[in-house]
Design an enzyme around this catalytic site. Structure first.
Site, PDB file in Angstrom:
ATOM      1  N   LYS A 259       7.821  -2.124 -20.152  1.00  0.00           N
ATOM      2  CA  LYS A 259       8.557  -2.995 -19.228  1.00  0.00           C
ATOM      3  C   LYS A 259       7.570  -3.734 -18.318  1.00  0.00           C
ATOM      4  O   LYS A 259       6.391  -3.356 -18.232  1.00  0.00           O
ATOM      5  CB  LYS A 259       9.534  -2.158 -18.402  1.00  0.00           C
ATOM      6  CG  LYS A 259       8.868  -1.104 -17.519  1.00  0.00           C
ATOM      7  CD  LYS A 259       9.885  -0.119 -16.952  1.00  0.00           C
ATOM      8  CE  LYS A 259       9.209   0.945 -16.101  1.00  0.00           C
ATOM      9  NZ  LYS A 259      10.153   2.022 -15.728  1.00  0.00           N
TER      10      LYS A 259
ATOM     11  N   TYR B   4     -11.095 -17.259   6.408  1.00  0.00           N
ATOM     12  CA  TYR B   4     -10.046 -17.457   7.420  1.00  0.00           C
ATOM     13  C   TYR B   4     -10.108 -16.409   8.531  1.00  0.00           C
ATOM     14  O   TYR B   4     -10.250 -15.214   8.255  1.00  0.00           O
ATOM     15  CB  TYR B   4      -8.663 -17.366   6.767  1.00  0.00           C
ATOM     16  CG  TYR B   4      -8.328 -18.546   5.887  1.00  0.00           C
ATOM     17  CD1 TYR B   4      -8.356 -19.851   6.368  1.00  0.00           C
ATOM     18  CD2 TYR B   4      -7.980 -18.337   4.560  1.00  0.00           C
ATOM     19  CE1 TYR B   4      -8.032 -20.919   5.555  1.00  0.00           C
ATOM     20  CE2 TYR B   4      -7.651 -19.399   3.730  1.00  0.00           C
ATOM     21  CZ  TYR B   4      -7.682 -20.692   4.236  1.00  0.00           C
ATOM     22  OH  TYR B   4      -7.359 -21.743   3.424  1.00  0.00           O
TER      23      TYR B   4
HETATM   24  C1  LIG Z   1       9.481   3.255 -16.013  1.00  0.00           C
HETATM   25  C2  LIG Z   1      10.161   4.375 -16.695  1.00  0.00           C
HETATM   26  C3  LIG Z   1       9.431   5.307 -17.441  1.00  0.00           C
HETATM   27  C4  LIG Z   1       7.911   5.341 -17.465  1.00  0.00           C
HETATM   28  O1  LIG Z   1       7.443   5.953 -16.277  1.00  0.00           O
HETATM   29  P1  LIG Z   1       5.883   6.216 -16.002  1.00  0.00           P
HETATM   30  O2  LIG Z   1       5.845   6.934 -14.717  1.00  0.00           O
HETATM   31  O3  LIG Z   1       5.257   4.870 -15.943  1.00  0.00           O
HETATM   32  O4  LIG Z   1       5.354   7.015 -17.137  1.00  0.00           O
HETATM   33  C5  LIG Z   1      10.125   6.247 -18.170  1.00  0.00           C
HETATM   34  N1  LIG Z   1      11.481   6.286 -18.142  1.00  0.00           N
HETATM   35  C6  LIG Z   1      12.224   5.427 -17.401  1.00  0.00           C
HETATM   36  C7  LIG Z   1      13.706   5.541 -17.389  1.00  0.00           C
HETATM   37  C8  LIG Z   1      11.578   4.457 -16.646  1.00  0.00           C
HETATM   38  O5  LIG Z   1      12.309   3.619 -15.895  1.00  0.00           O
END
Ligand SMILES: *Cc1c(COP(=O)(O)O)cnc(C)c1O
Length: 375
Positions: free
Chosen positions: A33, A261
């Site tokens: 994601k 800045y």
């Molecule tokens: C983002 C997510 C993961 C992965 O989590 P990490 O801590 O990056 O390993 C797994 N399951 C769900 C439902 C998530 O939203």
């Protein structure tokens, strides 16, 4: 043309997927994601599949559709329900949705029936994360609805852990006990799905009881630590991402000369200041002002003064930098290494936020792209 790039080592991604699979002793759903936490979802997704991941995980229908357009054919788990209006696109992209609300389930069933398709779903129980998922009092009703849906098959049961990266807390044990009750409720209705899963990266590494038959690591795929208490390097994971630039301008200044800045920094002695064409519009946090370091000439050197939108300055002391010299903001140069974890510690945040905020203005380049020859 831009000399500032995010470089992603796909050999490290493959190594991390294999390491996580070996640690868990299960199948892997590599979570890609948010454009693979800033690393590039298509490239990382392909590398993860080459290394044996059986699933990819995404947060949005759009993210799944992007993977399909790139020709990725593997199962893709959609980790949260989209709005009902997104069901058509979800089915077009052949995503496997995680479901937990009765109206969504009913609409999905009707849409699948309209198309004459049978759609696999994974039902998500809230066992304590409190974000999305069926609350315990509704478990049986929702499982019954899913089991009775004409055009849906319950192919998975899952939950998500809230505190897996804090091993000293009891929350994870309580959640896993709750998950067992959810699984028992499903079995009581005759559901025996293929995929049972609960573990994010920290769950994968630290909580054997969370592994079941599929783990869902995200941050570990990138070789980054979920939290200070769970160091990725100690678990054999390799950081995949480097952020690299080049000196664009160099000048000698006198002691006391202020730069950038607000004139928040002044040269402590006579010496050299380098300009580097990367800034907060690329996702280098402005809050690194006064904390950050880069690697230049094989050594750590402090960021001098305020990080600006497109550029930052580096104090080089006696070293005379040349235009075109490599500057590493994250990654290795010689024997030195700057880690995303270093930024996270300085900034009081987590690795996830920092790589996912590296903006699309930074070109991504990929190394280690060839899978090792078969056999
Ligand atoms: C983002 C997510 C993961 C992965 O989590 P990490 O801590 O990056 O390993 C797994 N399951 C769900 C439902 C998530 O939203």
């Amino acid at each position: 043309m831009r000399p500032t790039v995010v470089r992603v080592d796909l050999a490290a991604v493959r190594h991390n997927v294999r390491t996580l699979a070996a640690t868990a002793g299960t199948e892997v759903c590599a979570v890609v994601k948010a454009d693979a936490y800033g690393h590039g979802a298509v490239e990382v997704g392909r590398a993860a599949l080459e290394a044996g991941a059986s699933w990819l995980g995404v947060a949005l229908v759009e993210e799944g559709a992007t993977l399909r357009r790139a020709g990725i054919d593997a199962p893709i788990l959609l980790l949260s329900e989209p709005p009902v209006a997104g069901i058509g696109a979800l089915l077009d992209a052949r995503l496997t949705p995680v479901v937990y609300q009765p109206p969504f389930l009913a609409a999905l069933d009707a849409a699948a029936a309209d198309r004459g398709e049978t759609v696999s779903v994974h039902v998500k129980a809230d066992t304590g994360m409190g974000r999305v998922g069926v609350p315990p009092r509704a478990w049986t009703d929702l499982l019954r609805q899913a089991a009775g849906a004409r055009s849906l098959v319950v192919d998975g049961l899952m939950t998500h852990l809230a505190c897996a990266d804090e091993p000293e807390r009891d929350v994870t044990g309580d959640q896993l006990a709750g998950f067992e009750r959810f699984l028992a409720a499903a079995r009581g209705l005759g559901l025996e799905p293929r995929w049972i899963h609960a573990a994010n990266t920290a769950g994968t590494l630290l909580h054997p009881a969370a592994r079941h038959d599929l783990v869902r690591p995200g941050i570990g795929v990138y070789g980054l630590s979920p939290a200070p208490a769970v160091d990725a390097a100690e678990h054999g994971l390799l950081p995949a991402l480097s952020l690299v630039s080049q000196v664009s301008f160099a000048k000698r200044v006198e002691a006391g000369t202020a730069v950038s800045y607000g004139h928040r920094w002044a040269a402590p002695t006579d010496g050299w200041v380098a300009t580097v064409p990367v800034g907060y519009a690329d996702g280098v946090p402005r809050r690194l002002t006064g904390h950050g370091e880069v690697l230049l000439g094989g050594a750590r050197r402090p960021i001098a003064g305020t990080v600006t939108m497109d550029q930052l300055l580096v104090w080089c002391g006696d070293l005379e930098p040349a235009v075109g010299d490599e500057v590493v903001l994250l990654g290795r140069q010689g024997d030195e290494q700057l880690r995303v974890e270093d930024w996270a510690r300085h900034l009081g945040t987590i690795t996830y936020e920092l790589t996912s905020q590296l903006t699309s203005r930074l070109p991504r380049t990929y190394v280690g792209g060839q899978p090792p020859a078969a056999g």
